[in-house]
Design a protein around this motif. Structure first.
Motif, PDB file in Angstrom:
ATOM      1  N   GLU A 199       0.829  -1.207   0.000  1.00 25.36           N
ATOM      2  CA  GLU A 199       0.000   0.000   0.000  1.00 25.36           C
ATOM      3  C   GLU A 199       0.863   1.256   0.000  1.00 25.36           C
ATOM      4  O   GLU A 199       1.837   1.350   0.742  1.00 25.36           O
ATOM      5  N   ASN A 200       0.482   2.212  -0.815  1.00 22.51           N
ATOM      6  CA  ASN A 200       1.151   3.516  -0.878  1.00 22.51           C
ATOM      7  C   ASN A 200       2.652   3.378  -1.136  1.00 22.51           C
ATOM      8  O   ASN A 200       3.485   3.785  -0.320  1.00 22.51           O
ATOM      9  N   TYR A 202       5.636   4.363  -3.836  1.00 22.76           N
ATOM     10  CA  TYR A 202       6.067   5.175  -4.967  1.00 22.76           C
ATOM     11  C   TYR A 202       7.489   4.726  -5.267  1.00 22.76           C
ATOM     12  O   TYR A 202       8.408   5.005  -4.508  1.00 22.76           O
ATOM     13  N   ASN A 235      -2.562  -1.538  -3.217  1.00 20.67           N
ATOM     14  CA  ASN A 235      -3.284  -0.277  -3.353  1.00 20.67           C
ATOM     15  C   ASN A 235      -2.308   0.882  -3.516  1.00 20.67           C
ATOM     16  O   ASN A 235      -1.393   1.047  -2.710  1.00 20.67           O
ATOM     17  N   ASN A 236      -2.533   1.680  -4.542  1.00 15.66           N
ATOM     18  CA  ASN A 236      -1.744   2.893  -4.767  1.00 15.66           C
ATOM     19  C   ASN A 236      -0.247   2.598  -4.893  1.00 15.66           C
ATOM     20  O   ASN A 236       0.532   2.967  -4.024  1.00 15.66           O
ATOM     21  N   GLN A 238       2.789   3.205  -7.569  1.00 16.51           N
ATOM     22  CA  GLN A 238       3.232   3.870  -8.788  1.00 16.51           C
ATOM     23  C   GLN A 238       4.662   3.418  -9.089  1.00 16.51           C
ATOM     24  O   GLN A 238       5.562   3.621  -8.278  1.00 16.51           O
ATOM     25  N   ASN A 259      -5.537   1.465  -8.221  1.00 15.28           N
ATOM     26  CA  ASN A 259      -4.651   2.586  -8.527  1.00 15.28           C
ATOM     27  C   ASN A 259      -3.188   2.165  -8.628  1.00 15.28           C
ATOM     28  O   ASN A 259      -2.352   2.565  -7.817  1.00 15.28           O
TER      29      ASN A 259
END
Lengths: 346, 43
Positions: A199-200, A202, A235-236, A238, A259
């Motif tokens: 999760e989260n 980057y 989740n999320n 990138q 996402n």
């Protein structure tokens, strides 16, 4: 003032002076860093100081950097490839958690840029969560290793569960075309890191011309009974700057994702692969993805009961991808679609 | 003879803009962390 009175003051919400605690003589407060707390170590029958209680199932990485390198000795990343290596300290933290609780969490506090040269040991990571302070760009780790796997969970010893969350992961700026992978979930025929949460995240590079080989690979291909890498979510996430693929999802069973995106890769580095080994017990099944952005090719094979909503530059399929739902904006499609795939293409 | 101008499709424009924005997002983060002059495009 007696120790019992001091503790009574503390437990009732009051306070006691550090100087008086120092007088007790079993904790050295000289040079105590701002922000550290005092805890009782029952093994040594001493009061000690730490960033967080190291006997808690949530460990603070700084305590294990202190223990490994010495308090005030270690540094964050101070330049390209320079700084104290956090990998061995993460291993130490996982060992401490394992011994007391089995599984827990290692907290990566915001500290500029942490440097990781040695990847944590997969068997030690298994069952544990590596967590920053989120959602992203707060807890940052730079991977200074041109041919390693930064975080690999393998479920060794049956330690399922675990996670990776609230972190920004960088490829070191001078690695060029590395052969490194950022995140790998992959076990063997007996154990897989099931029940996992990502999760989260980057994941990028500290230079536009430094590349991961692969971004995130989730691969349950080696286990057929019970089938695959089972139950999890992403989740999320990138993913930037890869040169082989951004995401690979193989023999996943019952995962949801939301996402996720691939960007700024080179070669096939923006591609996302969903597939499996070509048999019922090695193919991906029950995968749901909302909000997918694939800047390369979304490649769908050897999977069923997959739902995808999102956009991809190009889409590649074959008839081994079956019984699924595609709600996709694409800029070109190649390959044959099975009749059991329901589509809404833009 | 004047060359014929090829009109970009809406999808081409979407992907071009997405790529531009995400490249900028990545480079801004590099610049924020490493400081000006550290972007590899300039190295």
């Amino acid at each position: 003032m007696t120790l019992s009175r001091q503790l009574a003051d503390l437990t009732s919400g009051g306070s006691t002076t550090l100087a008086t605690l120092d007088d007790i003589g079993d904790v050295n407060l000289t040079g105590l860093e701002d922000g550290k707390v005092i805890y009782r170590d029952g093994d040594d029958n001493l009061w000690k100081s730490a960033w967080a209680n190291p006997k808690d199932p949530v460990a603070d990485l700084r305590d294990f950097m202190d223990a490994r390198y010495g308090a005030g000795v270690w540094t964050a990343r101070t330049g390209v490839g320079t700084g104290s290596d956090i990998g061995p300290a993460i291993d130490d933290a996982c060992d401490a958690i394992r011994a007391r609780y089995g599984s827990g969490e290692v907290r990566i506090v915001p500290n500029g840029l942490w440097l990781m040269t040695t990847p944590p040991t997969p068997s030690k990571l298994s069952g544990n969560t590596i967590a920053g302070v989120g959602p992203s760009h707060r807890s940052n780790i730079v991977f200074n290793n041109a041919n390693g796997i930064m975080f690999h969970w393998n479920g060794a010893g049956g330690f399922t569960n675990g996670g990776l969350k609230n972190l920004t992961l960088f490829c070191e700026s001078n690695l060029g075309n590395s052969t490194s992978t950022a995140v790998l979930l992959q076990g063997d025929a007996s154990f897989q890191p099931d029940q996992f949460m990502i999760e989260n995240i980057y994941c990028t590079s500290l230079a536009a011309n430094a590349y991961w080989y692969n971004g995130c690979l989730l691969n349950g291909g080696l286990r057929t009974a019970p089938q695959g890498l089972r139950v999890g979510c992403v989740n999320n996430y990138q993913q930037f700057n890869c040169r082989n693929f951004a995401f690979g999802f193989y023999n996943l069973v019952q995962w949801t994702m939301e996402n996720i995106g691939s960007y700024t890769g080179t070669g096939s580095g923006n591609n996302i692969y969903i597939g499996g080994g070509g048999t019922a017990s090695t193919n991906t099944v029950q995968l749901s993805i909302d909000g997918l952005i694939c800047s390369g090719d979304l490649n769908l094979t050897n999977a069923s009961r997959v739902y995808i909503q999102g956009s991809t530059n190009t889409l590649s399929t074959d008839t081994s991808f079956t019984t699924s739902w595609l709600d996709i904006d694409h800029n070109g499609i190649g390959g044959a679609l099975a009749g059991s795939v329901y589509t809404r293409f833009l | 003879m004047k060359a014929k101008k090829i009109k970009k499709s809406a999808k081409d424009i979407f992907w071009e803009q997405l790529n531009k924005d995400k490249t900028r997002e990545r480079d801004d983060l590099i610049e924020k962390i490493e400081g000006k002059g550290k972007k590899a495009d300039e190295s």
